[in-house]
Design a protein around this motif. Structure first.
Motif, PDB file in Angstrom:
ATOM      1  N   ARG A  44       0.868  -1.191   0.000  1.00 43.63           N
ATOM      2  CA  ARG A  44       0.000   0.000   0.000  1.00 43.63           C
ATOM      3  C   ARG A  44       0.889   1.220   0.000  1.00 43.63           C
ATOM      4  N   SER A  45       1.094   1.804  -1.157  1.00 45.85           N
ATOM      5  CA  SER A  45       2.085   2.877  -1.241  1.00 45.85           C
ATOM      6  C   SER A  45       1.668   3.936  -2.262  1.00 45.85           C
ATOM      7  N   LEU A  46       2.334   5.039  -2.182  1.00 45.49           N
ATOM      8  CA  LEU A  46       2.173   6.121  -3.162  1.00 45.49           C
ATOM      9  C   LEU A  46       3.560   6.534  -3.631  1.00 45.49           C
ATOM     10  N   PRO A  47       3.688   6.835  -4.911  1.00 39.93           N
ATOM     11  CA  PRO A  47       4.983   7.375  -5.348  1.00 39.93           C
ATOM     12  C   PRO A  47       5.248   8.701  -4.637  1.00 39.93           C
ATOM     13  N   LEU A  48       6.478   8.901  -4.200  1.00 37.62           N
ATOM     14  CA  LEU A  48       6.856  10.137  -3.508  1.00 37.62           C
ATOM     15  C   LEU A  48       6.493  11.359  -4.363  1.00 37.62           C
ATOM     16  N   LYS A  49       6.763  11.221  -5.659  1.00 35.84           N
ATOM     17  CA  LYS A  49       6.534  12.351  -6.553  1.00 35.84           C
ATOM     18  C   LYS A  49       5.057  12.778  -6.549  1.00 35.84           C
ATOM     19  N   GLN A  50       4.182  11.783  -6.453  1.00 31.82           N
ATOM     20  CA  GLN A  50       2.755  12.102  -6.450  1.00 31.82           C
ATOM     21  C   GLN A  50       2.377  12.886  -5.184  1.00 31.82           C
ATOM     22  N   VAL A  51       2.949  12.463  -4.055  1.00 33.75           N
ATOM     23  CA  VAL A  51       2.665  13.159  -2.794  1.00 33.75           C
ATOM     24  C   VAL A  51       3.213  14.583  -2.854  1.00 33.75           C
ATOM     25  N   ILE A  52       4.385  14.725  -3.459  1.00 33.26           N
ATOM     26  CA  ILE A  52       4.975  16.064  -3.612  1.00 33.26           C
ATOM     27  C   ILE A  52       4.024  16.950  -4.428  1.00 33.26           C
ATOM     28  N   LEU A  53       3.460  16.399  -5.489  1.00 31.46           N
ATOM     29  CA  LEU A  53       2.559  17.196  -6.331  1.00 31.46           C
ATOM     30  C   LEU A  53       1.272  17.550  -5.590  1.00 31.46           C
ATOM     31  N   PHE A  54       0.763  16.624  -4.777  1.00 28.54           N
ATOM     32  CA  PHE A  54      -0.406  16.957  -3.926  1.00 28.54           C
ATOM     33  C   PHE A  54      -0.051  18.164  -3.060  1.00 28.54           C
ATOM     34  N   CYS A  55       1.072  18.073  -2.376  1.00 29.07           N
ATOM     35  CA  CYS A  55       1.468  19.145  -1.447  1.00 29.07           C
ATOM     36  C   CYS A  55       1.615  20.467  -2.203  1.00 29.07           C
ATOM     37  N   SER A  56       2.298  20.391  -3.328  1.00 30.31           N
ATOM     38  CA  SER A  56       2.558  21.599  -4.100  1.00 30.31           C
ATOM     39  C   SER A  56       1.249  22.246  -4.548  1.00 30.31           C
ATOM     40  N   GLY A  57       0.318  21.430  -5.017  1.00 29.50           N
ATOM     41  CA  GLY A  57      -0.971  21.940  -5.490  1.00 29.50           C
ATOM     42  C   GLY A  57      -1.811  22.531  -4.378  1.00 29.50           C
ATOM     43  N   GLU A  58      -1.566  22.058  -3.145  1.00 33.41           N
ATOM     44  CA  GLU A  58      -2.406  22.504  -2.024  1.00 33.41           C
ATOM     45  C   GLU A  58      -1.708  23.538  -1.140  1.00 33.41           C
ATOM     46  N   GLY A  59      -0.554  23.989  -1.573  1.00 36.89           N
ATOM     47  CA  GLY A  59       0.134  25.036  -0.809  1.00 36.89           C
ATOM     48  C   GLY A  59       0.873  24.554   0.423  1.00 36.89           C
ATOM     49  N   VAL A  60       1.126  23.260   0.517  1.00 39.88           N
ATOM     50  CA  VAL A  60       1.946  22.760   1.639  1.00 39.88           C
ATOM     51  C   VAL A  60       3.402  23.113   1.337  1.00 39.88           C
ATOM     52  N   GLU A  61       4.087  23.689   2.314  1.00 37.83           N
ATOM     53  CA  GLU A  61       5.452  24.166   2.080  1.00 37.83           C
ATOM     54  C   GLU A  61       6.407  23.003   1.854  1.00 37.83           C
ATOM     55  N   LEU A  62       7.103  23.048   0.733  1.00 38.53           N
ATOM     56  CA  LEU A  62       8.020  21.960   0.375  1.00 38.53           C
ATOM     57  C   LEU A  62       9.472  22.357   0.614  1.00 38.53           C
ATOM     58  N   PHE A  63       9.640  23.239   1.573  1.00 38.79           N
ATOM     59  CA  PHE A  63      11.002  23.637   1.945  1.00 38.79           C
ATOM     60  C   PHE A  63      11.014  23.841   3.446  1.00 38.79           C
ATOM     61  N   HIS A  64      12.199  23.754   4.016  1.00 41.93           N
ATOM     62  CA  HIS A  64      12.314  24.042   5.438  1.00 41.93           C
ATOM     63  C   HIS A  64      13.753  24.384   5.778  1.00 41.93           C
ATOM     64  N   GLU A  65      13.891  25.366   6.667  1.00 42.23           N
ATOM     65  CA  GLU A  65      15.223  25.689   7.182  1.00 42.23           C
ATOM     66  C   GLU A  65      15.201  25.420   8.682  1.00 42.23           C
ATOM     67  N   ALA A  66      16.185  24.682   9.151  1.00 36.11           N
ATOM     68  CA  ALA A  66      16.219  24.338  10.576  1.00 36.11           C
ATOM     69  C   ALA A  66      17.532  24.810  11.185  1.00 36.11           C
ATOM     70  N   GLN A  67      17.475  25.102  12.469  1.00 26.31           N
ATOM     71  CA  GLN A  67      18.686  25.465  13.215  1.00 26.31           C
ATOM     72  C   GLN A  67      18.904  24.470  14.329  1.00 26.31           C
ATOM     73  N   PHE A  68      20.148  24.031  14.465  1.00 27.51           N
ATOM     74  CA  PHE A  68      20.503  23.168  15.581  1.00 27.51           C
ATOM     75  C   PHE A  68      21.398  23.953  16.536  1.00 27.51           C
ATOM     76  N   ASN A  69      21.067  23.886  17.805  1.00 28.07           N
ATOM     77  CA  ASN A  69      21.866  24.546  18.833  1.00 28.07           C
ATOM     78  C   ASN A  69      22.600  23.511  19.666  1.00 28.07           C
ATOM     79  N   ALA A  70      23.881  23.734  19.856  1.00 31.73           N
ATOM     80  CA  ALA A  70      24.661  22.893  20.777  1.00 31.73           C
ATOM     81  C   ALA A  70      24.246  23.247  22.200  1.00 31.73           C
ATOM     82  N   PRO A  71      24.643  22.459  23.191  1.00 28.25           N
ATOM     83  CA  PRO A  71      24.384  22.885  24.576  1.00 28.25           C
ATOM     84  C   PRO A  71      25.077  24.229  24.836  1.00 28.25           C
TER      85      PRO A  71
END
Lengths: 763, 165
Positions: A575-602
């Protein structure tokens, strides 16, 4: 989890290997620009002298010369060094950065004036025409003299001492009184050079927005802030683009050519290129510090160490640069990876008129580890136990507290690494040289070294990932790549988390304007810091993709997994979906397909420098080296026959690269043990070439056997620790121990040259 | 300074260049012919980063006057595996013989010359042949393994991950 991983743990080559092996990778010197000028630096020929006057008229009059600059032309010639730390640290950790010498020169090779001309030959000629009137000063060249109150003062302050750190535990005098055996020695290690194959190089120009842009071989693109300060520009008007480095090892952690070419480009309005010659590279950049180390250690008859005392003096050379930072590492590591009740560590760093010391692979650890491991082996012999036994009896274990007060909550692979290295080298029959004058011996040493920057620097890293509509992925991360695969490891993490093949991940690195700042490629921190930032960003995107697929597959996101470009129900993989298809769903619906993250040391505060206690580093990597050598008793020559390197690396993300660090690190400091030394005569470097400064060749280097343990206890992605610098930490004492095993002499003054060994044999 | 026209066959292509009598081959390759794969590491013949093949033999381009190479056939790193990677290049990739990559072009050229002369070199022969090519990153273990793997008529074995204890 291990079996499930598709990309992590696999020996995949770096994406940059293909261009490197074809000669198509452009390093800093390979770039040229239309209308480019060539720069040269006039360097001081004196280690200590007053500059009475500088006459640049003849140089300026030379055809083709476009600019001649001296200290008076630098808008802000004296600023405070920063190394990308996000916090003002103070406390002597941030010291003077002087672009060009003013009033007095402090070391031979110090930059005095800059020239830019139409051709390299004109620039070289112009530099010779600059007339500097010097009044030589006495200078101070021995750090033991430099700390005396009446010594010559290198800088403008009334003392040469720039840092003094102490750390205590228990009562050492009581510890020594309880000891049955005491050993006391003085150890010395020389200034050594990094000798990366690529000399320093960069080109600066002003772009069409008026931004001063510098393309340079550097470990620290964050120096754009330092250059902005030198010129008095807003930080967003200076951009640093880091090229792939032809090696760094800490020597490209300080500013090298950046300020020089920035000033010349700013002055002339033209692109300016500067590449050092090899000789200039030797003279201009930092060295690993020369140390003098008095050690005293005591133990009971049963081998339990009762006290250790270390008095360490570091020759920081002419300017502080990273010397206080390096000294802090030495303070923390001076008593070694041992659980000892009574400890007294006293470390000082002082200015001299020698080349300046700063970062070099190991950052203050190889020096003290040589001394500490050497005295431990000698102590073992006096007690009558083996080098391995004394380490088994005294090494720290999980739950123990280090001399500096840090509790080791995480798994400690001691003494395992030592046991495995020692067993591996002893598995093979001892070689019997044909030549009777040659004696074979084996030795070992262990070590601990940190990964990640000191916690009071409040280190951070950022990474940005964007999923493209065709299922490929773009990563942007400001990580400089020294060749250790710093960028490629991030691609592996993204490939793993987003279930795409490595070939579909593209990474852009090392650009202060276009990639999120990821901090320095120093301190063995990039896999830990930028690896975690990238992992964090990838997991946010992964979660978004799974959440969208879950709606489609009528399950919860937690029931889904992602691999081979498919999102599937973990329990029912069909039971699976091609990744590309899910990406296109997200793109068409305005789900953000990018992210910037910050990691902090102690984050911690600056420790009490009169008694350094508690957490100073995020974590440690534990390792061991065993070595087999043949010593020629007639010539004193040492041949290293065999090396075993054993480390708990936490997790091997890529065996090719992990073992590459272990092999390379072993040979890097094999040179430290046997041949490498900057030879100085009153501040003058006598060996600024590969002929006279001898690093290991293929003929000298034995096969290195790497044994990697995977505790998964590291702070990095998937439990990884750092390996780049730790990899060189314990080889020198292992080789020195092997020489002792072969011929019965303990060399306490590196490098162990044939002359020293012969002299010791005759003594 | 007056210049002289010289003819070189570089990577199979005839090139005509005007050079000063004291111009070094490395500068002609890098600056005039834009073949920047040949690296400057020391400029005085100590590191091997500028190794090229002159009439099939490895030489250091920083020690050769361009004028003295007039009429010669030269192969630089750009001329090796230009269409399809040479097996020795593939072996370097597969064995982790490349870190910073700055010594790699010279090292590959030298390894290629060795394998052309001696298709099945022993470990000792490899070490001796490449001793003039300095590498500061790898410790040579991966490089030696890579060259060794080519020592069977151009075939090379792919590296496999070592057993993790």
């Amino acid at each position: 989890m291990q079996d499930k991983l598709k990309s992590i743990g696999k020996p995949s080559p770096k994406h940059d290997d293909l261009v490197k092996v074809s000669g198509r990778l452009n390093y800093a010197e390979d770039y040229s620009m239309p209308g480019m000028l060539y720069a040269k630096v006039l360097r001081s020929k004196y280690p200590a002298a007053k500059i009475l006057s500088i006459n640049t008229a003849r140089a300026e009059a030379l055809p083709g010369v476009k600019a001649v600059l001296t200290a008076k032309d630098v808008p802000y010639n004296n600023t405070i060094t920063k190394f990308g730390q996000s916090k003002d640290v103070g406390g002597g950790f941030e010291a003077l950065y002087r672009v060009l010498a003013e009033d007095k020169v402090r070391f031979t090779g110090e930059a005095v004036a800059l020239v830019a001309a139409e051709t390299l030959a004109q620039a070289e000629e112009a530099v010779k025409l600059i007339e500097v009137d010097y009044e030589p000063l006495p200078g101070v060249y021995n750090v033991e003299d430099a700390v005396q109150p009446d010594s010559y003062k290198v800088g403008e302050e009334d003392t040469n001492i720039i840092a003094h750190f102490k750390s205590h535990k228990g009562d050492v005098e009581k510890g020594f009184s309880e000891a049955d055996v005491i050993v006391e020695n003085t150890y010395r290690v020389p200034f050594v050079d990094h000798t990366y194959l690529e000399p320093e190089s960069g080109t600066a120009w002003i772009d069409d927005q008026g931004v001063l842009t510098i393309r340079v071989s550097t470990q620290v693109i964050e120096h754009f802030r330092g250059v902005a300060k030198v010129l008095g520009l807003p930080e967003n008007r200076v951009r640093v683009i880091g090229t792939m480095l032809g090696g760094g090892f800490g020597g490209k952690e300080d500013i090298t050519v950046e300020s020089f070419i920035a000033l010349l480009a700013w002055k002339t309005g033209r692109p300016v290129k500067l590449t050092y010659t090899r000789e200039e590279s030797f003279l201009a950049h930092s060295k690993r510090h020369r140390y003098v180390m008095h050690y005293k250690i005591g133990a009971k008859k049963d081998g339990i160490i009762t006290a250790i005392k270390a008095e360490i003096l570091s020759d920081s050379g002419a300017y502080p640069y990273l010397s206080p930072w390096v000294l802090m590492y030495s303070t923390v590591c001076a008593a070694g990876p041992y659980s000892i009740d009574n400890v007294d560590v006293d470390c000082k760093s002082a200015l001299t008129n020698n080349p300046f010391g700063s970062a070099n692979r190991g950052f203050g650890s190889p020096q003290v580890n040589f001394a500490c491991e050497s005295i431990i082996s000698e102590l073992a012999e006096k007690i009558g136990i083996t080098p391995l036994e004394i380490r088994e009896k005294n090494c720290i274990r999980q739950g123990n507290v280090l001399a500096g007060g840090m509790k080791m909550d995480r798994y400690v692979a001691l003494p395992d690494v030592g046991v495995q290295a020692w067993e591996a080298i002893n598995e093979q029959p001892k070689l019997k040289p044909a030549d009777e004058s040659k004696k074979v011996g084996r030795g070992m040493a262990i070590g601990m070294m940190t990964y990640g920057r000191m916690t009071f620097l409040h280190d951070t890293s950022r990474s940005h990932i964007r999923v493209e509509l065709d299922g490929s992925v773009t990563v942007r991360c400001g990580v400089p790549d020294l060749g250790g695969g710093q960028a490629a490891s991030l691609c592996q993490i993204v490939a793993e988390e987003l279930g795409v093949p490595l070939s579909k991940v593209r990474i852009y690195i090392s650009d202060t304007a276009l990639t999120p700042l990821a901090g320095t490629t120093t301190a063995t921190r990039q896999l830990y810091m930028s690896g975690n930032a990238t992992l964090k960003a990838a997991r946010v995107l992964r979660e978004r993709l799974l959440t969208r697929a879950a709606a489609e597959l009528n399950v919860t996101a937690a029931e889904l997994d992602i691999a081979d470009e498919k999102i599937f129900v973990t329990a029912v993989p069909d039971r699976s979906l091609p990744l590309k298809q899910v990406i296109l769903f997200c793109s068409g619906e305005g789900v953000e397909l990018f992210h910037e993250a910050q990691f902090n040391a102690p984050f911690t505060d600056v420790p009490d420098l009169s008694n350094v206690q508690g957490q100073v580093h995020p974590d440690f990597t534990f390792g061991a080296h065993a070595a087999e050598v043949a010593v020629d008793t007639e010539t004193g020559e040492v041949e290293v026959l065999n090396i075993v390197s054993c480390f708990d690396v936490g997790r091997v993300l890529n065996p090719l690269r992990c073992e590459g660090q272990m092999e390379g690190g072993s040979i890097y400091c094999m040179g430290y043990a046997l041949t490498e030394e900057i030879i100085l005569e009153d501040g003058i470097t006598l060996n600024s070439s590969f002929t006279d400064y001898v690093i290991p060749t293929a003929l000298d280097a034995p096969h290195v056997q790497s044994i990697t343990l995977e505790s998964k206890a590291g702070l990095g992605p998937y439990g990884a620790k750092g390996i780049g610098e730790p990899a060189c930490n314990s080889i020198a004492p292992a080789i020195i121990d092997a020489i002792y095993d072969a011929v019965g002499v303990r060399i306490k003054d590196l490098p162990a040259t044939p002359e020293k060994i012969l002299a010791a044999l005759k003594a | 300074m007056e210049t002289h026209q010289i003819e070189l066959t570089v990577n199979g292509r005839r090139r005509s260049v005007n050079v000063k009598p004291n111009e070094l081959l490395i500068n002609v390759l890098r600056n005039d012919l834009h073949l920047t794969g040949t690296k400057y590491g020391c400029g005085i013949g100590e590191c091997g980063a500028c190794t090229v093949l002159l009439e099939g033999k490895p030489v250091l381009a920083c020690l050769i006057l361009a004028a003295s190479a007039n009429g010669a056939t030269i192969t630089t790193i750009e001329g090796i595996g230009a269409e399809k990677l040479d097996p020795v290049q593939e072996a370097f990739i597969d064995h982790g013989a490349i870190q910073c990559g700055f010594c790699t072009p010279g090292m590959v050229v030298t390894a290629k010359a060795l394998l052309d002369e001696n298709p099945q070199p022993t470990e000792a022969e490899i070490k001796d042949y490449i001793r003039g090519n300095v590498c500061r990153c790898t410790g040579y273990t991966g490089i030696i393994k890579a060259v060794q793997s080519c020592g069977c008529g151009g075939e090379h074995k792919k590296v496999t991950a070592k057993k993790q204890p």
